[in-house]
Design a protein around this motif. Structure first.
Motif, short mmCIF file in Angstrom:
data_model
loop_
_atom_site.label_atom_id
_atom_site.label_comp_id
_atom_site.label_asym_id
_atom_site.label_seq_id
_atom_site.Cartn_x
_atom_site.Cartn_y
_atom_site.Cartn_z
N GLU A 483 0.83 -1.20 0.00
CA GLU A 483 0.00 0.00 0.00
C GLU A 483 0.87 1.26 0.00
O GLU A 483 0.54 2.26 -0.65
N SER A 484 1.97 1.22 0.74
CA SER A 484 2.90 2.34 0.72
C SER A 484 3.51 2.50 -0.67
O SER A 484 3.71 3.63 -1.15
N HIS A 485 3.79 1.38 -1.30
CA HIS A 485 4.34 1.41 -2.66
C HIS A 485 3.36 2.10 -3.61
O HIS A 485 3.74 2.93 -4.45
N LYS A 486 2.09 1.78 -3.48
CA LYS A 486 1.07 2.41 -4.32
C LYS A 486 0.96 3.90 -4.03
O LYS A 486 0.77 4.72 -4.94
N LEU A 487 1.07 4.25 -2.74
CA LEU A 487 1.03 5.66 -2.37
C LEU A 487 2.23 6.40 -2.97
O LEU A 487 2.10 7.55 -3.43
N GLY A 488 3.40 5.75 -2.96
CA GLY A 488 4.58 6.36 -3.56
C GLY A 488 4.35 6.67 -5.03
O GLY A 488 4.71 7.75 -5.52
N GLU A 489 3.72 5.73 -5.73
CA GLU A 489 3.42 5.96 -7.14
C GLU A 489 2.40 7.09 -7.30
O GLU A 489 2.50 7.92 -8.21
N GLN A 490 1.43 7.14 -6.40
CA GLN A 490 0.43 8.21 -6.43
C GLN A 490 1.08 9.58 -6.25
O GLN A 490 0.71 10.55 -6.93
N ILE A 491 2.05 9.67 -5.32
CA ILE A 491 2.74 10.94 -5.07
C ILE A 491 3.51 11.38 -6.31
O ILE A 491 3.43 12.55 -6.72
N LEU A 492 4.25 10.46 -6.91
CA LEU A 492 5.03 10.84 -8.09
C LEU A 492 4.14 11.18 -9.28
O LEU A 492 4.44 12.11 -10.04
N ALA A 493 3.04 10.44 -9.43
CA ALA A 493 2.10 10.75 -10.51
C ALA A 493 1.51 12.15 -10.32
O ALA A 493 1.34 12.90 -11.29
N HIS A 494 1.21 12.49 -9.07
CA HIS A 494 0.66 13.81 -8.76
C HIS A 494 1.69 14.90 -9.10
O HIS A 494 1.34 15.92 -9.72
N MET A 495 2.93 14.69 -8.71
CA MET A 495 3.97 15.66 -9.00
C MET A 495 4.16 15.82 -10.50
O MET A 495 4.30 16.95 -11.01
N ARG A 496 4.15 14.71 -11.21
CA ARG A 496 4.33 14.78 -12.67
C ARG A 496 3.19 15.57 -13.32
O ARG A 496 3.42 16.36 -14.25
N ARG A 497 1.95 15.38 -12.85
CA ARG A 497 0.82 16.13 -13.41
C ARG A 497 1.02 17.63 -13.21
O ARG A 497 0.80 18.43 -14.13
N ARG A 498 1.43 18.02 -12.01
CA ARG A 498 1.62 19.44 -11.72
C ARG A 498 2.77 20.02 -12.57
O ARG A 498 2.70 21.16 -13.03
N VAL A 499 3.81 19.23 -12.76
CA VAL A 499 4.94 19.68 -13.57
C VAL A 499 4.52 19.81 -15.04
O VAL A 499 4.89 20.78 -15.72
N ASP A 500 3.75 18.86 -15.54
CA ASP A 500 3.25 18.96 -16.91
C ASP A 500 2.35 20.18 -17.09
O ASP A 500 2.38 20.85 -18.12
N GLU A 501 1.53 20.45 -16.07
CA GLU A 501 0.66 21.64 -16.12
C GLU A 501 1.51 22.91 -16.19
O GLU A 501 1.15 23.87 -16.90
N ALA A 502 2.60 22.93 -15.46
CA ALA A 502 3.50 24.09 -15.50
C ALA A 502 4.06 24.28 -16.91
O ALA A 502 4.20 25.41 -17.39
N GLY A 503 4.40 23.17 -17.56
CA GLY A 503 4.87 23.25 -18.93
C GLY A 503 3.85 23.89 -19.85
O GLY A 503 4.19 24.72 -20.71
N GLU A 504 2.59 23.51 -19.66
CA GLU A 504 1.50 24.10 -20.45
C GLU A 504 1.36 25.59 -20.14
O GLU A 504 1.22 26.42 -21.04
N ASN A 505 1.38 25.94 -18.88
CA ASN A 505 1.13 27.32 -18.46
C ASN A 505 2.24 28.27 -18.91
O ASN A 505 1.97 29.42 -19.30
N TYR A 506 3.48 27.82 -18.83
CA TYR A 506 4.61 28.69 -19.16
C TYR A 506 5.13 28.46 -20.58
O TYR A 506 5.99 29.21 -21.04
#
Length: 671
Positions: A483-506
């Motif tokens: 379950e912690s492993h899945k949470l780790g993937e969830q955290i990184l996926a969340h970060m990647r989404r925010r970083v991709d959004e920044a790419g779109e915005n800037y």
């Protein structure tokens, strides 16, 4: 009225009331005021209050400033008081920075910082680090906006290579083929194209050195085998071998950055199937296998063997023999490392993807062609993930809210740095930009800003300590609990989404990086332990675990570690790497080496390596694992111990304290 005042250093100097008037007037002007008469009247009120409060005793500068603030507020000058307080705070920070700088200089003069394992303790290295310390203080107190400066100093984020904040860029994949074909000028005259392999590799070393002098990060050739191939066509194997041997010697001895270090060099090979390119790869690997003059393990270059089915992965494929040779050399020398072109996130670009030893990967491009040559990372900043988890107190909503806040801040800080970098001119990086190494820099003139070139680079948000983050949030890290492993993937996926959004915005190439933390691994945890105390599994070690790695002391098999970490590679499009640890060089167990690399590929990794001790007695030349402090054959204590650190190789004597602690904790992964 008053004769003397005590300075902050304890000295007593003549009291000058006009300095109070000047300070009040400057604060008033900052909010639109221009009345010096009022400033003089407020000075008189300040003097009255000082006389009443201290009654003939000597007071200090800070005492005067406290009274000035009180007088301004009581007289109804709130805006001026605020401006005065801000001015006072800024002056305090500048003074503190100067004091800290002098302390740093004193330490460096004694011994250079081991923040970078490629820096020696030479006089030139000391001078470079003194300049770096001064540069960091300048940027933190004068250039970087306060919200970013304070976040860095608090340890919420870490701005990497802060000393180069407004001077240059991080790294680049150098277009070696074009430079060799056209010739180049590194500042002292035109160097014509080579004709023989020895000349080609000599120029390749000069190119790496010249580019390193213009940048603060790594230098890499994305297609070394392809680019050197034209110059070996009429050469025999002995001549080619000697040219590769000379290249390796040069890259371990030819210093850059004022003599402080050799270039951080990476060479990508393995995909090209022409016979000339195969000769390049074969002889490079054989020369690296032989080692330096007395058989020592080379530190550089970091050779990256690119693996691809249909080319070199299976029996019968044209470069399968080179893959087997790469495995054999890696089993003895720690290099080459292995990158996987068939990974789900690499395969769309075919043979174009290349890496660097620092793990940097540059591919997708919003502003230009999706190529590797001529591009690199502009800068990166790392988020202190474990701190967010500690502050969240196992409240997941709070954790992701805090994560979004620091992500947004980091993205803004990277944009600020980009704007600073974009104003630099070609003449500020005369080789990198002046010789057209960077994509779209070829047509720029000496005084042109470099913006239109560097929009092709990447801005990377990094992270450290996923293991400690998960432990703080759930009580168990990703190696202990699914379950912690899945949470780790969830955290990184969340970060990647925010970083991709920044790419779109800037409309810039924002990417997510599995940070190659060296000095940082100890900095964050030291600050967090001081703030939050010793938390088992979180702040109890002298370092945070690198990026998404399983903790180095956790017992796990090689195959399980690879399977667990492989999941995270696809999120880190700015770069990633995973390792497994062996007890000794697997020179007599090539099957194990190959099985590990094959499992890395099967686990959708992009880049991986196998670690083990490589020791060398400089007294008698004995090579192997030397567990004692002295050589068992000659008794010499001069043992050169080579280990991998953040992707590159180094000797243990250059590791900083946190990395020494991590090295001590590393355990062998069962097969």
């Amino acid at each position: 009225m008053f004769k003397v005042i005590r300075k902050r250093d304890g000295r007593e100097v003549p009291f000058e009331d006009n300095k109070i008037t000047d300070a009040i007037f400057l604060a008033a002007r900052a909010v639109g005021g221009e009345d010096r008469q009022t400033a003089m009247e407020l000075t008189i009120e300040t003097l009255k209050m000082l006389k009443k409060k201290y009654n003939g005793t000597i007071f200090g500068v800070e005492d005067v400033q406290d009274v000035v603030e009180k007088v301004l507020i009581e007289a109804g000058h709130a805006k001026t008081a605020k401006a005065y307080i801000l001015y006072r705070d800024r002056r305090t920070r500048i003074r503190d920075a100067k004091s800290d700088l002098m302390d740093a200089v004193a330490e460096i003069l004694d011994e250079t910082s081991r923040e970078n394992a490629n820096i020696s303790n030479s006089p030139s290295a000391k001078m470079l680090q003194i300049a770096s310390a001064a540069s960091r203080k300048y940027y933190l107190t004068r250039l970087i906006p306060e919200e970013f400066s304070q976040a860095h100093q608090r340890g919420d984020i870490h701005i990497h290579d802060l000393d180069f904040y407004g001077k240059t860029l991080t790294c680049v994949q150098i277009p070696l083929g074009r430079l060799l074909a056209e010739g180049f000028d590194n500042g002292h005259g035109y160097i014509r194209p080579p004709k023989r392999p020895g000349s080609a590799t000599a120029l390749a070393a000069i190119i790496l050195q010249s580019s390193q002098n213009d940048m603060h990060g790594g230098q890499s050739f994305a297609f070394f085998d392809r680019d050197i191939a034209p110059y070996v066509e009429n050469a025999d194997e002995e001549e080619i071998y000697q040219s590769m041997e000379a290249l390796i010697y040069n890259l371990n001895s030819m210093h850059s950055r004022a003599g402080a270090q050799v270039p951080f060099s990476s060479l990508n090979v393995g995909i090209e199937t022409s016979e000339t390119a195969r000769k390049v790869t074969r002889n490079l690997l054989l020369a690296f296998e032989a080692g330096l003059g007395r058989g020592e393990n080379p530190i550089f270059p970091n050779i990256i063997f690119r693996v691809r089915e249909g080319v070199n992965f299976n029996p019968g494929e044209p470069n399968y023999d080179l893959f087997k040779l790469a495995l054999r050399v890696a089993a003895k020398r720690l290099n080459p490392t292995f990158s996987f072109m068939d990974a789900s996130f690499n395969q769309e670009w075919g043979d174009q993807v290349s890496y660097m030893g620092c793990r940097t990967r540059v591919m997708a491009n919003r502003r230009g062609p999706e190529v590797t040559d001529g591009r690199g990372n502009l800068s990166f900043t790392t988020i202190n993930l474990p701190r967010l988890a500690i502050k969240a107190e196992r409240d997941m909503d709070k954790f992701f809210r805090l994560l979004d806040e620091v992500l947004a801040l980091t993205i803004r800080q990277l944009y600020h740095r980009f704007e600073v970098q974009a104003k630099l001119k070609v003449k500020d990086m005369p080789f990198l930009m002046g010789q057209g190494l960077y994509l779209n820099s070829e047509g720029l003139k000496e005084s042109d800003p470099i913006r239109e070139a560097i929009v092709n680079g990447t801005l990377s948000v990094g992270f450290i300590g996923l293991a400690e983050t998960l432990t703080a949030l759930t009580g168990r890290h990703h190696g202990q609990d699914q379950e912690s492993h899945k949470l780790g993937e969830q955290i990184l996926a969340h970060m990647r989404r925010r970083v991709d959004e920044a790419g779109e915005n800037y409309n810039l190439n924002y990417t997510l990086l599995a940070t190659p933390a060296e000095g940082l691994s100890g900095r964050f945890v030291e600050m967090d332990r001081k703030e939050y105390g010793v938390i088992p599994g979180v702040t109890n070690n002298d370092y945070y675990t690198n990026s998404f790695h399983i903790p180095v002391g956790f017992p796990v098999s090689s195959f399980d570690k690879i399977s667990l970490e492989g999941v995270y590679h696809k999120y880190c499009n700015a770069g990633h790497i995973s390792y497994v640890e062996m007890a000794s060089p697997p020179v007599h167990n090539p099957e194990a080496m190959e099985a590990i690399v094959r499992h890395m590929k099967a686990s959708d990794m992009g880049y991986g390596a196998v670690n083990f001790p490589v020791d060398f007695c400089t007294g008698c030349g004995t090579t192997g694992v030397i567990n004692e402090e002295k050589c068992p054959h000659c008794g010499s204590a001069a043992i050169r111990r080579v280990r991998r650190i953040t992707g590159y190789l180094s000797t243990v004597d250059r590791f900083n304290d946190s990395k020494v602690a991590e090295l001590r904790d590393r355990i062998v992964h069962s097969f």
